[in-house]
Design an enzyme around this catalytic site. Structure first.
Site, PDB file in Angstrom:
ATOM      1  N   PRO A  72      -2.545  -2.233  12.125  1.00 13.69           N
ATOM      2  CA  PRO A  72      -2.910  -3.572  11.643  1.00 13.69           C
ATOM      3  C   PRO A  72      -3.664  -3.511  10.322  1.00 13.69           C
ATOM      4  O   PRO A  72      -4.320  -2.501  10.043  1.00 13.69           O
ATOM      5  CB  PRO A  72      -3.840  -4.126  12.738  1.00 13.69           C
ATOM      6  N   ASP A  73      -3.560  -4.563   9.515  1.00  9.61           N
ATOM      7  CA  ASP A  73      -4.384  -4.572   8.296  1.00  9.61           C
ATOM      8  C   ASP A  73      -5.811  -4.971   8.684  1.00  9.61           C
ATOM      9  O   ASP A  73      -6.132  -5.082   9.873  1.00  9.61           O
ATOM     10  CB  ASP A  73      -3.762  -5.459   7.202  1.00  9.61           C
ATOM     11  N   PHE A  74      -6.673  -5.174   7.717  1.00  3.98           N
ATOM     12  CA  PHE A  74      -8.083  -5.415   8.023  1.00  3.98           C
ATOM     13  C   PHE A  74      -8.393  -6.893   8.239  1.00  3.98           C
ATOM     14  O   PHE A  74      -8.997  -7.279   9.231  1.00  3.98           O
ATOM     15  CB  PHE A  74      -8.969  -4.864   6.882  1.00  3.98           C
ATOM     16  N   ARG A  75      -7.956  -7.722   7.277  1.00  2.00           N
ATOM     17  CA  ARG A  75      -8.489  -9.071   7.225  1.00  2.00           C
ATOM     18  C   ARG A  75      -7.577 -10.151   7.801  1.00  2.00           C
ATOM     19  O   ARG A  75      -7.987 -11.312   7.874  1.00  2.00           O
ATOM     20  CB  ARG A  75      -8.877  -9.416   5.770  1.00  2.00           C
ATOM     21  N   ASN A 146      -5.343   3.079   1.538  1.00  2.00           N
ATOM     22  CA  ASN A 146      -5.053   3.417   2.932  1.00  2.00           C
ATOM     23  C   ASN A 146      -5.477   4.842   3.285  1.00  2.00           C
ATOM     24  O   ASN A 146      -5.380   5.751   2.463  1.00  2.00           O
ATOM     25  CB  ASN A 146      -3.555   3.226   3.215  1.00  2.00           C
ATOM     26  N   ASP A 148      -4.219   6.322   6.099  1.00  2.00           N
ATOM     27  CA  ASP A 148      -3.272   6.813   7.113  1.00  2.00           C
ATOM     28  C   ASP A 148      -2.434   8.005   6.658  1.00  2.00           C
ATOM     29  O   ASP A 148      -1.782   8.657   7.481  1.00  2.00           O
ATOM     30  CB  ASP A 148      -2.362   5.668   7.596  1.00  2.00           C
ATOM     31  N   HIS A 165      -9.898   5.490  -0.827  1.00  2.00           N
ATOM     32  CA  HIS A 165     -10.850   5.384   0.292  1.00  2.00           C
ATOM     33  C   HIS A 165     -10.776   6.599   1.215  1.00  2.00           C
ATOM     34  O   HIS A 165     -11.129   6.500   2.386  1.00  2.00           O
ATOM     35  CB  HIS A 165     -10.620   4.078   1.060  1.00  2.00           C
TER      36      HIS A 165
HETATM   37  P1  OAD Z   1      -6.557  -6.397   3.827  1.00  2.15           P
HETATM   38  O1  OAD Z   1      -6.418  -6.513   5.303  1.00  2.15           O
HETATM   39  O2  OAD Z   1      -7.795  -6.932   3.217  1.00  2.15           O
HETATM   40  O3  OAD Z   1      -5.350  -7.125   3.099  1.00  2.15           O
HETATM   41  C1  OAD Z   1      -4.025  -6.905   3.459  1.00  2.15           C
HETATM   42  C2  OAD Z   1      -3.130  -7.779   2.589  1.00  2.15           C
HETATM   43  O4  OAD Z   1      -1.791  -7.419   2.863  1.00  2.15           O
HETATM   44  C3  OAD Z   1      -3.257  -9.265   2.840  1.00  2.15           C
HETATM   45  O5  OAD Z   1      -3.235  -9.966   1.599  1.00  2.15           O
HETATM   46  C4  OAD Z   1      -1.997  -9.615   3.650  1.00  2.15           C
HETATM   47  O6  OAD Z   1      -1.516 -10.913   3.367  1.00  2.15           O
HETATM   48  C5  OAD Z   1      -1.025  -8.580   3.139  1.00  2.15           C
HETATM   49  N1  OAD Z   1      -0.010  -8.150   4.112  1.00  2.15           N
HETATM   50  C6  OAD Z   1      -0.155  -7.865   5.435  1.00  2.15           C
HETATM   51  N2  OAD Z   1       0.998  -7.401   5.949  1.00  2.15           N
HETATM   52  C7  OAD Z   1       1.899  -7.422   4.937  1.00  2.15           C
HETATM   53  C8  OAD Z   1       3.276  -7.039   4.804  1.00  2.15           C
HETATM   54  N3  OAD Z   1       3.963  -6.536   5.837  1.00  2.15           N
HETATM   55  N4  OAD Z   1       3.860  -7.195   3.607  1.00  2.15           N
HETATM   56  C9  OAD Z   1       3.197  -7.688   2.537  1.00  2.15           C
HETATM   57  N5  OAD Z   1       1.897  -8.043   2.596  1.00  2.15           N
HETATM   58  C10 OAD Z   1       1.254  -7.908   3.768  1.00  2.15           C
HETATM   59  O7  OAD Z   1      -6.349  -4.852   3.476  1.00  2.15           O
HETATM   60  P2  OAD Z   1      -6.774  -4.077   2.154  1.00  2.15           P
HETATM   61  O8  OAD Z   1      -6.670  -4.933   0.962  1.00  2.15           O
HETATM   62  O9  OAD Z   1      -6.030  -2.801   2.161  1.00  2.15           O
HETATM   63  O10 OAD Z   1     -11.476   0.189   3.608  1.00  2.15           O
HETATM   64  O11 OAD Z   1      -8.312  -3.777   2.439  1.00  2.15           O
HETATM   65  C11 OAD Z   1      -9.083  -3.088   1.502  1.00  2.15           C
HETATM   66  C12 OAD Z   1     -10.145  -2.247   2.182  1.00  2.15           C
HETATM   67  O12 OAD Z   1     -10.939  -3.072   3.028  1.00  2.15           O
HETATM   68  C13 OAD Z   1      -9.581  -1.181   3.109  1.00  2.15           C
HETATM   69  O13 OAD Z   1      -9.180  -0.027   2.436  1.00  2.15           O
HETATM   70  C14 OAD Z   1     -10.725  -0.930   4.066  1.00  2.15           C
HETATM   71  C15 OAD Z   1     -11.494  -2.232   4.084  1.00  2.15           C
HETATM   72  O14 OAD Z   1     -12.834  -2.076   3.797  1.00  2.15           O
HETATM   73  C16 OAD Z   1     -12.032   0.999   4.576  1.00  2.15           C
HETATM   74  O15 OAD Z   1     -12.673   0.516   5.441  1.00  2.15           O
HETATM   75  C17 OAD Z   1     -11.868   2.458   4.498  1.00  2.15           C
END
Ligand code: OAD
Length: 320
Positions: A72-75, A146, A148, A165
């Site tokens: 899963p993504d973060f936000r 990422n 991963d 990161h």
């Molecule tokens: P976020 O979860 O903040 O953002 C993910 C983005 O990807 C969002 O804009 C979603 O709309 C988009 N998204 C999700 N799934 C998608 C898909 N299949 N195709 C296209 N877009 C998609 O994640 P990051 O920006 O990576 O650090 O977060 C940045 C940092 O926040 C991370 O590296 C993490 C956290 O603090 C650590 O904790 C190590």
């Protein structure tokens, strides 16, 4: 690593973006009505890519490129931050990845790491797309937030990747920075035990080299960031562009470079001289809204590379 609300040394760039001709830019850059990329801009991008006219591509990626791999993504709603905040009853979503939380209670990150490492996640189509372009000799760097390591599993050489990161491939003591044998740490974690630094007098738990809030990024990030102006195409994908200093990378590119944002949601800065100018006809900025895998495959198709791409993946899988 800091959230966008905190000030960092790269604040100046941020300020530059925000302060120049704000009113004029806001008017010009209002993205509310944007739905699809200008088709001519998209076609222009494809024809340049297809004819190998981009020779120094820079990817800037985030968690969104790995969601189809099962991470899963973060936000996003139900994302990692929400899951971890609920599970551990944390006061803020970021608290889990805060170095002070780790110092107080290292076991929760040890548990997370154990699950993460045993899951054996596999690369997404977008990872293979990046690998494909890298093996064509067109990619300068892949900056990723990422942890991963799926870029490596997709066959991208390590020297092309900047793990801003960190990752799970190396370990150290976050206090004295002594390098620790990663196998030793993983073995200890398998047994449900914490590995303490042999160097520090007071017990200091060792940690995978994943960058937490309150820790500095790897020097390699700062070194390679200087070369971002050499990129002729920036592809920004799967990131909310909310975490500094990473989120400022797109705005450091040369003004003549093409910037393509591939994301499910509109993100980033559209104000100021360096901000994205998706709606301006004479700008080289393009927003392709959607899922990263779908768009990567569409680009492959539009470039006429489908067969070559399938062969590439088949060969990679045969080698592993
Ligand atoms: P976020 O979860 O903040 O953002 C993910 C983005 O990807 C969002 O804009 C979603 O709309 C988009 N998204 C999700 N799934 C998608 C898909 N299949 N195709 C296209 N877009 C998609 O994640 P990051 O920006 O990576 O650090 O977060 C940045 C940092 O926040 C991370 O590296 C993490 C956290 O603090 C650590 O904790 C190590």
């Amino acid at each position: 690593m800091e959230s966008k609300t905190n000030k960092t040394e790269v604040e100046q760039i941020s300020e530059r973006i925000k302060n120049i001709d704000i009113n004029k830019e806001v008017e010009e850059q209002d993205t509310k009505n944007e739905k699809k990329p200008e088709s001519t801009k998209y076609l222009d991008f494809i024809s340049q890519l297809k004819e190998n006219r981009f020779k120094s591509i820079i990817f800037m990626t985030g968690a969104g490129i790995s969601t189809s791999s099962g991470i899963p993504d973060f936000r996003s709603k139900g994302g990692l931050f929400q899951q971890l905040q609920e599970k551990y009853e944390l006061s803020t979503p970021e608290e889990f990845f805060d170095i002070n939380t780790f110092k107080k209670n290292p076991m929760i990150f040890y548990e997370f790491s154990k699950d993460f490492l045993s899951a054996d996640y596999q690369p997404s189509q977008f990872h293979y797309f990046m690998s494909f372009l890298t093996h064509k000799g067109l990619v300068k760097f892949i900056f990723t937030q990422n942890i991963d390591g799926l870029e490596l599993k997709a066959g991208i050489p390590k020297d092309k990747i900047i793990f801003a990161h960190g990752n799970f491939l190396e370990a150290h003591c976050p206090k004295c920075h002594l390098s620790i044998d990663i196998n030793e740490l993983n073995k200890k974690n398998e047994k449900g035990e914490i590995l303490y630094c042999p160097n520090c007098k007071k017990k200091s738990p060792c940690k995978w080299k994943v960058v937490f809030y309150g820790e500095d990024l790897d020097q390699n990030f700062y070194l390679k960031r200087r070369e971002i102006t050499e990129g002729d195409l920036g592809i920004i994908c799967g990131t909310s562009l909310l975490v500094q200093p990473f989120c400022l990378l797109p705005y450091m590119m040369n003004k003549n470079a093409t910037r393509v944002l591939i994301n499910r949601d509109m993100v980033g800065e559209t104000r100021g001289k360096a901000g994205f100018k998706f709606n301006k006809e004479d700008s080289h900025d393009l927003f392709i809204q959607g899922y990263s895998d779908d768009i990567a495959l569409q680009i492959i198709k539009d470039c006429g590379w489908e067969k070559e791409f399938d062969e590439f993946i088949k060969n990679l899988k045969n080698q592993s």
